[in-house]
Design a protein around this motif. Structure first.
Motif, PDB file in Angstrom:
ATOM      1  N   THR A  43      -6.311  -4.268   5.866  1.00  8.44           N
ATOM      2  CA  THR A  43      -5.224  -3.435   5.367  1.00  8.44           C
ATOM      3  C   THR A  43      -5.331  -2.017   5.874  1.00  8.44           C
ATOM      4  O   THR A  43      -6.410  -1.563   6.257  1.00  8.44           O
ATOM      5  CB  THR A  43      -5.193  -3.439   3.823  1.00  8.44           C
ATOM      6  N   ARG A  44      -4.212  -1.377   5.879  1.00  9.33           N
ATOM      7  CA  ARG A  44      -4.158   0.068   6.089  1.00  9.33           C
ATOM      8  C   ARG A  44      -3.397   0.590   4.890  1.00  9.33           C
ATOM      9  O   ARG A  44      -2.225   0.266   4.678  1.00  9.33           O
ATOM     10  CB  ARG A  44      -3.434   0.432   7.377  1.00  9.33           C
ATOM     11  N   ALA A  45      -4.090   1.366   4.076  1.00  2.00           N
ATOM     12  CA  ALA A  45      -3.512   1.848   2.826  1.00  2.00           C
ATOM     13  C   ALA A  45      -4.161   3.170   2.447  1.00  2.00           C
ATOM     14  O   ALA A  45      -5.143   3.602   3.050  1.00  2.00           O
ATOM     15  CB  ALA A  45      -3.723   0.814   1.727  1.00  2.00           C
ATOM     16  N   ARG A  46      -3.611   3.776   1.429  1.00  2.00           N
ATOM     17  CA  ARG A  46      -4.147   5.035   0.925  1.00  2.00           C
ATOM     18  C   ARG A  46      -5.183   4.712  -0.152  1.00  2.00           C
ATOM     19  O   ARG A  46      -4.904   4.003  -1.102  1.00  2.00           O
ATOM     20  CB  ARG A  46      -3.027   5.893   0.351  1.00  2.00           C
ATOM     21  N   PHE A  47      -6.379   5.245   0.052  1.00  2.00           N
ATOM     22  CA  PHE A  47      -7.463   5.063  -0.911  1.00  2.00           C
ATOM     23  C   PHE A  47      -7.867   6.423  -1.447  1.00  2.00           C
ATOM     24  O   PHE A  47      -8.112   7.358  -0.695  1.00  2.00           O
ATOM     25  CB  PHE A  47      -8.688   4.410  -0.246  1.00  2.00           C
ATOM     26  N   GLY A  48      -7.928   6.510  -2.742  1.00  2.00           N
ATOM     27  CA  GLY A  48      -8.424   7.710  -3.404  1.00  2.00           C
ATOM     28  C   GLY A  48      -9.374   7.271  -4.492  1.00  2.00           C
ATOM     29  O   GLY A  48      -9.413   6.104  -4.874  1.00  2.00           O
ATOM     30  N   ARG A  91      -6.738   4.724   5.123  1.00  2.00           N
ATOM     31  CA  ARG A  91      -7.917   4.094   5.722  1.00  2.00           C
ATOM     32  C   ARG A  91      -7.522   2.697   6.170  1.00  2.00           C
ATOM     33  O   ARG A  91      -6.718   2.036   5.538  1.00  2.00           O
ATOM     34  CB  ARG A  91      -9.060   3.948   4.722  1.00  2.00           C
ATOM     35  N   ARG A  92      -8.142   2.261   7.228  1.00  2.00           N
ATOM     36  CA  ARG A  92      -7.976   0.889   7.696  1.00  2.00           C
ATOM     37  C   ARG A  92      -9.274   0.156   7.392  1.00  2.00           C
ATOM     38  O   ARG A  92     -10.333   0.537   7.890  1.00  2.00           O
ATOM     39  CB  ARG A  92      -7.695   0.855   9.193  1.00  2.00           C
ATOM     40  N   LEU A  93      -9.179  -0.872   6.566  1.00  2.00           N
ATOM     41  CA  LEU A  93     -10.367  -1.615   6.144  1.00  2.00           C
ATOM     42  C   LEU A  93     -10.192  -3.104   6.405  1.00  2.00           C
ATOM     43  O   LEU A  93      -9.094  -3.642   6.270  1.00  2.00           O
ATOM     44  CB  LEU A  93     -10.615  -1.436   4.646  1.00  2.00           C
ATOM     45  N   ILE A 133      -7.107  -6.632  -5.575  1.00  2.00           N
ATOM     46  CA  ILE A 133      -7.546  -6.435  -4.191  1.00  2.00           C
ATOM     47  C   ILE A 133      -8.172  -5.058  -4.041  1.00  2.00           C
ATOM     48  O   ILE A 133      -9.191  -4.899  -3.352  1.00  2.00           O
ATOM     49  CB  ILE A 133      -6.382  -6.674  -3.210  1.00  2.00           C
ATOM     50  N   GLY A 134      -7.612  -4.060  -4.714  1.00  2.00           N
ATOM     51  CA  GLY A 134      -8.233  -2.731  -4.711  1.00  2.00           C
ATOM     52  C   GLY A 134      -9.631  -2.758  -5.301  1.00  2.00           C
ATOM     53  O   GLY A 134     -10.555  -2.135  -4.776  1.00  2.00           O
ATOM     54  N   GLN A 135      -9.796  -3.505  -6.383  1.00  2.00           N
ATOM     55  CA  GLN A 135     -11.117  -3.637  -7.010  1.00  2.00           C
ATOM     56  C   GLN A 135     -12.090  -4.330  -6.058  1.00  2.00           C
ATOM     57  O   GLN A 135     -13.246  -3.910  -5.918  1.00  2.00           O
ATOM     58  CB  GLN A 135     -10.989  -4.438  -8.306  1.00  2.00           C
ATOM     59  N   GLY A 136     -11.624  -5.391  -5.378  1.00  2.00           N
ATOM     60  CA  GLY A 136     -12.483  -6.097  -4.430  1.00  2.00           C
ATOM     61  C   GLY A 136     -12.887  -5.226  -3.257  1.00  2.00           C
ATOM     62  O   GLY A 136     -14.053  -5.210  -2.844  1.00  2.00           O
ATOM     63  N   LEU A 137     -11.933  -4.460  -2.707  1.00  2.00           N
ATOM     64  CA  LEU A 137     -12.251  -3.550  -1.607  1.00  2.00           C
ATOM     65  C   LEU A 137     -13.204  -2.452  -2.064  1.00  2.00           C
ATOM     66  O   LEU A 137     -14.098  -2.044  -1.324  1.00  2.00           O
ATOM     67  CB  LEU A 137     -10.964  -2.951  -1.026  1.00  2.00           C
ATOM     68  N   ILE A 178       0.479   0.943   0.592  1.00  2.00           N
ATOM     69  CA  ILE A 178       0.050  -0.056   1.574  1.00  2.00           C
ATOM     70  C   ILE A 178       0.982  -0.013   2.786  1.00  2.00           C
ATOM     71  O   ILE A 178       2.184  -0.221   2.655  1.00  2.00           O
ATOM     72  CB  ILE A 178       0.054  -1.463   0.948  1.00  2.00           C
ATOM     73  N   ASP A 179       0.407   0.291   3.936  1.00  2.00           N
ATOM     74  CA  ASP A 179       1.161   0.301   5.182  1.00  2.00           C
ATOM     75  C   ASP A 179       1.334  -1.140   5.673  1.00  2.00           C
ATOM     76  O   ASP A 179       2.428  -1.568   5.996  1.00  2.00           O
ATOM     77  CB  ASP A 179       0.427   1.159   6.220  1.00  2.00           C
ATOM     78  N   TYR A 180       0.241  -1.881   5.739  1.00  2.37           N
ATOM     79  CA  TYR A 180       0.291  -3.309   6.038  1.00  2.37           C
ATOM     80  C   TYR A 180      -0.916  -3.968   5.411  1.00  2.37           C
ATOM     81  O   TYR A 180      -1.918  -3.330   5.101  1.00  2.37           O
ATOM     82  CB  TYR A 180       0.350  -3.599   7.549  1.00  2.37           C
ATOM     83  N   ILE A 181      -0.807  -5.274   5.225  1.00  2.00           N
ATOM     84  CA  ILE A 181      -1.924  -6.032   4.662  1.00  2.00           C
ATOM     85  C   ILE A 181      -1.842  -7.459   5.193  1.00  2.00           C
ATOM     86  O   ILE A 181      -0.757  -8.029   5.282  1.00  2.00           O
ATOM     87  CB  ILE A 181      -1.921  -6.022   3.103  1.00  2.00           C
ATOM     88  N   GLU A 182      -2.976  -7.994   5.591  1.00  2.00           N
ATOM     89  CA  GLU A 182      -3.091  -9.367   6.042  1.00  2.00           C
ATOM     90  C   GLU A 182      -4.273 -10.006   5.354  1.00  2.00           C
ATOM     91  O   GLU A 182      -5.302  -9.363   5.175  1.00  2.00           O
ATOM     92  CB  GLU A 182      -3.257  -9.435   7.561  1.00  2.00           C
TER      93      GLU A 182
END
Length: 184
Positions: free
Chosen positions: A100-105, A119-121, A149-153, A175-179
Motif C-alpha cells: 500500500t501507499r497511504a498516510r501513516f501517522g 509511506r509505501r509499505l 489492516i492498519g493494526q496489522g501494518l 489510501i492512495d492504492y492497496i493490493e
C-alpha cells in the motif's frame, strides 16, 4: 465500496458483484429463495415493497439512496461465499501480504515527530488478524478493514518489541492504492 473492499474482491473473487440495482436485487432474491419477507427484512423495507419490485410495479433503481446502499451491501455479503472461504483458508495457510501507499501517522512522545506522511509499505498481516479481515470483508465494513489492516501494518512495521515503539498507536488513512496477495 471502498478501496480496501474493492482490492480484496478483485484479488479473492472470480466474478464481480452485479452492477445494476436490478441485478443485485435478483441475486438477493435467489439467495433467499424468493422469500420476500426475508428480503424485506434485509433491505429494511416492507414486504409489499419487495413484492412490487418483483412484479415490476416499482423500479428498484429509483429507490431511495439508503435502500440502494443496503441493497448493494446485502448483495455483496452473499457473493461467492465459497470462493471467499477458500481465499481465507489459503491466506491462513500461506499468509496475507499487503502492499500500500497511504498516510501513516502515530502518537508519540513529546519532542518527536508524529506528523502523518505518505509511506509505501509491503508487509504481511499477522495470522491472528486474518479471520477478522475476512469477516469485515463479508460484512462490507470498510472502516473495520482499514482499522484491522492498519493494526496489522503497525504490528509488523512500526512497533518494535521491548522499546517505546511497542505502544505506538498508528493511524492508517488517505489510501492512495492497496493490493493484497498471498505469501509466495
Amino acid at each position: 465500496m471502498g478501496k480496501i473492499i474493492d482490492a480484496m474482491r478483485a484479488r479473492f473473487q472470480t466474478r464481480s458483484t452485479p452492477k445494476t440495482a436490478r441485478g443485485q436485487f435478483n441475486a438477493l432474491m435467489r439467495k433467499e429463495k424468493g422469500n420476500t419477507a426475508r428480503v424485506a427484512e434485509r433491505l429494511g423495507v416492507s414486504r409489499r415493497t419487495v413484492q412490487r419490485y418483483v412484479k415490476g410495479e416499482r423500479n428498484i433503481a429509483k429507490s431511495k439512496p439508503e435502500i440502494l446502499d443496503r441493497l448493494q451491501k446485502e448483495a455483496a455479503k452473499d457473493h461467492q461465499p465459497r470462493v471467499t472461504a477458500r481465499a481465507q483458508k489459503e491466506a491462513q495457510q500461506r499468509g496475507l501480504f499487503v502492499e500500500t501507499r497511504a498516510r501513516f501517522g502515530f502518537t508519540s512522545d513529546a519532542g518527536s515527530t508524529d506528523d502523518p506522511r505518505m509511506r509505501r509499505l509491503t508487509e504481511e498481516i499477522p495470522d491472528h488478524l486474518i479471520p477478522s479481515v475476512f469477516d469485515a470483508l463479508r460484512a462490507g465494513d470498510e472502516a473495520e478493514l482499514q482499522r484491522l489492516i492498519g493494526q496489522g501494518l503497525a504490528e509488523e512495521y512500526f512497533r518494535t518489541p521491548g522499546t517505546d515503539a511497542e505502544r505506538l498507536d498508528v493511524d492508517f488513512t488517505d489510501i492512495d492504492y492497496i493490493e493484497l496477495d498471498y505469501n509466495r
